[in-house]
Design an enzyme around this catalytic site. Structure first.
Site, short mmCIF file in Angstrom:
data_model
loop_
_atom_site.label_atom_id
_atom_site.label_comp_id
_atom_site.label_asym_id
_atom_site.label_seq_id
_atom_site.Cartn_x
_atom_site.Cartn_y
_atom_site.Cartn_z
CG ASN A 193 1.50 1.07 4.31
OD1 ASN A 193 2.63 1.49 4.34
ND2 ASN A 193 1.24 -0.21 4.17
N GLY A 194 -0.84 -0.75 6.23
CA GLY A 194 -0.55 -1.59 7.40
C GLY A 194 -1.73 -2.49 7.70
CD1 TRP A 209 -0.03 -6.34 -2.97
CD2 TRP A 209 -0.27 -6.87 -0.81
NE1 TRP A 209 0.33 -7.66 -2.81
CE2 TRP A 209 0.19 -8.02 -1.50
CE3 TRP A 209 -0.49 -6.96 0.56
CZ2 TRP A 209 0.44 -9.23 -0.86
CZ3 TRP A 209 -0.24 -8.17 1.20
CH2 TRP A 209 0.22 -9.29 0.48
CD GLU A 211 9.79 -12.26 -8.00
OE1 GLU A 211 9.11 -11.73 -7.14
OE2 GLU A 211 11.04 -12.24 -8.00
CG HIS A 226 16.95 -38.95 -2.09
ND1 HIS A 226 17.26 -40.23 -1.69
CD2 HIS A 226 18.13 -38.30 -2.24
CE1 HIS A 226 18.58 -40.35 -1.59
NE2 HIS A 226 19.13 -39.19 -1.91
CE LYS A 265 13.79 -12.21 -8.87
NZ LYS A 265 14.19 -11.55 -7.70
CE LYS A 300 11.66 -3.21 -5.01
NZ LYS A 300 12.02 -4.56 -5.41
NE ARG A 336 4.59 1.65 0.18
CZ ARG A 336 5.52 1.38 1.08
NH1 ARG A 336 6.79 1.49 0.74
NH2 ARG A 336 5.21 1.01 2.30
CB CYS A 352 -0.96 0.09 1.19
SG CYS A 352 -2.18 -1.19 1.22
CD GLU A 386 16.73 -14.14 -6.37
OE1 GLU A 386 16.13 -14.63 -5.41
OE2 GLU A 386 16.41 -13.05 -6.88
C1 F6R Z 1 11.51 -11.13 -5.03
C2 F6R Z 1 11.52 -10.09 -4.01
C3 F6R Z 1 11.09 -10.45 -2.63
C4 F6R Z 1 11.89 -9.65 -1.59
C5 F6R Z 1 11.31 -9.92 -0.19
C6 F6R Z 1 12.09 -9.20 0.89
O1 F6R Z 1 11.96 -10.64 -6.26
O2 F6R Z 1 11.82 -8.94 -4.28
O3 F6R Z 1 11.20 -11.82 -2.41
O4 F6R Z 1 13.24 -10.02 -1.66
O5 F6R Z 1 9.98 -9.52 -0.15
O6 F6R Z 1 12.03 -7.81 0.73
P1 F6R Z 1 13.06 -6.86 1.45
O7 F6R Z 1 14.41 -7.12 0.86
O8 F6R Z 1 12.57 -5.47 1.17
O9 F6R Z 1 13.03 -7.19 2.91
#
Ligand code: F6R
Length: 607
Positions: A98-99, A74, A484, A500, A481, A602, A28, A2, A477
């Site tokens: 927000n929260g 969000w 998502e 296994h 990537k 984010k 956000r 948010c 990772e």
């Molecule tokens: C994936 C991604 C998320 C963040 C996670 C932690 O591409 O960006 O998995 O890495 O939400 O976020 P931060 O680093 O802001 O604590």
């Protein structure tokens, strides 16, 4: 998670400020959006489902207004739909939030008993009704905010308009970020700095237990005893352009292209000519016998790379924990433990809670953080800043890379202090470090090569990533990537563990991306690749120049990506680049919304 923006000024341009601010906060959340503005002394609310562009289409651009608040959502409580979009309004109070208000059900029940009726499914409307009720009782806005703060549990940043005072904006926060930005004859509120950068670079941070009253000419911040506080004015030091796309098709691609610069800026804070500088410029790490790394998502994956490096080369045990697990379990930290919290935003709710828990358990804490003065940066005993600049794409790339580099620097520091790096190795290491920006650039310039591999993959429903040790950490990772942003199911597996159970999923043409950069166990992983190849897998082999010499003629892969060989501390920084670009190209071929994948946001400021 948010985004909030607010404007009050002598000019009548609140509509455009709110829209531009919300656009830069869309990372956000983008389930729905809305604004509330002063429209000739009355509060007008306009909302829409979906992103800010939808909201913009609904607005009459000719409306002049000198004050307003806006929100991009969000969804947490209540599905993303028009009625649940912010701003919410009850009686004299209009607000955006927000929260999460954790005790909203209990509050809602008692407000209903007093006759309040609710139109939405949100926790925010409950906070709004509570504020209205208390304001009716006290007729004092600061006292109302204080009393509401005492009654609500959870996290919040609130921007508020009281219907009987449309000259001022009001604000308060706890655990969700909020800044007040300062312009000439106009002032702003925002969840994050990028929202106001096109208007001003001066801002102040609102802290918990503080209340703000903002008008065109004045910003007043009060403590919990209603005493006015003199706040420090900060200046944003990054470049304004970082918050824009600079001609790239997507922020993700722009941010991948920022990586050479980010890497250089990150290491140059600590080290240029010799490793002694690293020790002088970092907090003293020598005194800790064990390390816990705690983080979420990609930051957690960076932690897994850090573990491999620190354990292998500095000989110190490292545990890597998901923050959402760590905060509710026994962790055995003590005063010889260093707990490292890794977070791009510095606001991730679980990581913040983990930090507080580690401090309670007497562990020393160190934040590896990108956003300056964010909550984790402020609360940790020490902080190291990754110099990634503003990251807008929801899927992290450059911030992840700088986290990996920071953990590599910690491993080097510890290994150097422990006498595990000879002076010859020191010289090589420094040379290799200085070559990294150029090597990353050369990998980014091979984008077309990765785009053609993406064509082999994008139509699949499942993709497997395999590797051992540090290559397994990179596989995780790479898989995150891909899944998502492309919505392809992607699974990372430790190569030796496949047999296994999971190998039963391999059939003719199942795509497997196999990463082999660690020479010490290359043979073992290659045996596992042969096992999947024998069962029909379509294998993309990712390896280093030096290992490629050995396996140039092999028949266990269908295509390969060869990355430059570099120092053992830095190899991961090169190997991940093709995985980031591959995910990007696959998502592009599938026509997905790369910068704003569905259901994601984010900065995850909810538990
Ligand atoms: C994936 C991604 C998320 C963040 C996670 C932690 O591409 O960006 O998995 O890495 O939400 O976020 P931060 O680093 O802001 O604590």
């Amino acid at each position: 998670m948010c985004g909030i923006v607010g404007y009050v000024g002598k000019n009548q341009n609140s509509l455009s400020v709110l829209i531009e601010g919300l656009k830069s906060l869309e990372y956000r959340g983008y389930d729905s959006a809305g604004i509330a503005i002063n429209n000739q002394g009355r509060i007008k609310i306009i909302k829409s489902v979906g992103n800010i562009a939808n909201l913009e289409r609904k607005l009459d651009k000719k409306i002049l207004s000198n004050l307003g608040i806006g929100h991009t959502r969000w969804a947490t409580h209540g599905k993303p739909c028009l009625k649940n979009a912010h701003p919410h309004q009850v009686g004299k109070v209009t607000l955006v939030h927000n929260g999460i208000i954790e005790n909203y059900e209990k509050l809602k029940k008692s407000l209903q008993d007093e006759g309040y009726k609710f139109k939405t499914d949100t926790d925010t409307e409950v906070a709004c009704a509570l504020m209205d009720k208390i304001y009716k009782e006290t007729n004092d806005k600061l006292l109302t905010m204080q009393k509401v703060k005492e009654m609500i549990e959870g996290s919040y940043a609130l921007a508020i308009i009281f219907a009987d005072d449309i000259k001022n904006l009001y604000a308060m926060r706890k655990d969700s970020p909020l800044i007040i930005a300062l312009g000439k004859d106009e002032n702003y509120l925002a969840s994050d700095v990028p929202a106001i950068l096109q208007f001003t670079d001066k801002y102040i941070l609102l802290e918990k237990n503080e209340y703000a009253i903002i008008n065109a000419l004045n910003v007043k911040v009060y403590d919990n005893n209603f005493k006015e506080i003199k706040k420090q004015i900060l200046t944003y030091e990054g470049s304004r352009e970082v918050a824009m796309k600079n001609g790239y098709e997507h922020f993700m691609l722009k941010e991948i292209n920022d990586e050479p610069m980010v890497i250089k800026a990150t290491y140059e804070q600590f080290i240029n000519k010799n490793l002694k500088e690293l020790i002088d410029n970092m907090p003293d790490l020598a005194k800790y016998n064990n390390i816990d790394i705690v983080a979420c998502g990609s930051a957690y994956h960076a932690g897994l790379v850090g573990k491999s490096l620190i354990e292998e080369y500095a000989n110190i045990p490292v545990k890597v924990e998901l923050a959402s697990e760590y905060r509710y379990k026994k962790n055995f930290g003590n005063d010889s433990t260093l707990t490292i919290l890794v977070s791009q935003s510095g606001e991730t709710a679980d990581t913040l809670a983990a930090l507080r828990k580690a401090k309670k358990e007497k562990s020393a804490t160190l934040g590896i953080i990108n956003v300056v003065s964010s909550s984790i940066a402020r609360e940790a005993d020490n902080v190291l800043y990754t110099k990634a600049g503003a990251e807008i794409s929801v899927a992290t790339t450059k911030a992840y890379l700088s986290q990996v580099l920071m953990l590599a620097l910690i491993a080097i520091n510890k290994a150097f202090v422990n006498g595990n790096i000879s002076s010859k190795e020191e010289k090589d290491l420094l040379e290799d470090m200085q070559k990294l920006p150029q090597e990353i650039t050369s990998l980014i310039n091979r984008k077309d090569e990765f785009a053609s591999i993406a064509k082999q993959i994008y139509h699949n429903n499942d993709v497997f990533f395999i590797g051992r040790g540090i290559d397994y950490a990179l596989s995780r990772e790479g898989a995150l990537k891909l899944k998502e942003i492309s919505y392809i199911h992607a699974e990372a597996y430790a190569a030796g563990e496949l047999k296994h159970g999971t190998i039963s999923l391999i059939e003719n043409k199942t795509p497997v991306i196999a990463i082999v950069t660690d020479e010490t166990i290359a043979e073992k992983t290659i045996s596992n690749i042969k096992e999947v190849k024998a069962r029909g897998a379509d294998v993309t082999f990712i390896t280093t120049e030096s290992l490629n010499k050995k396996y140039a003629q092999s028949d266990f892969y269908d295509r390969k990506i060869v990355v430059p060989s570099t120092n053992k501390f830095f190899q991961a920084l090169l190997t991940i680049i093709p995985l980031q670009l591959l995910a990007y190209e696959v998502a592009k071929l599938r026509g997905e919304n790369i910068d704003k994948p569905r259901n994601l946001a984010k900065s995850v400021t909810v538990e």
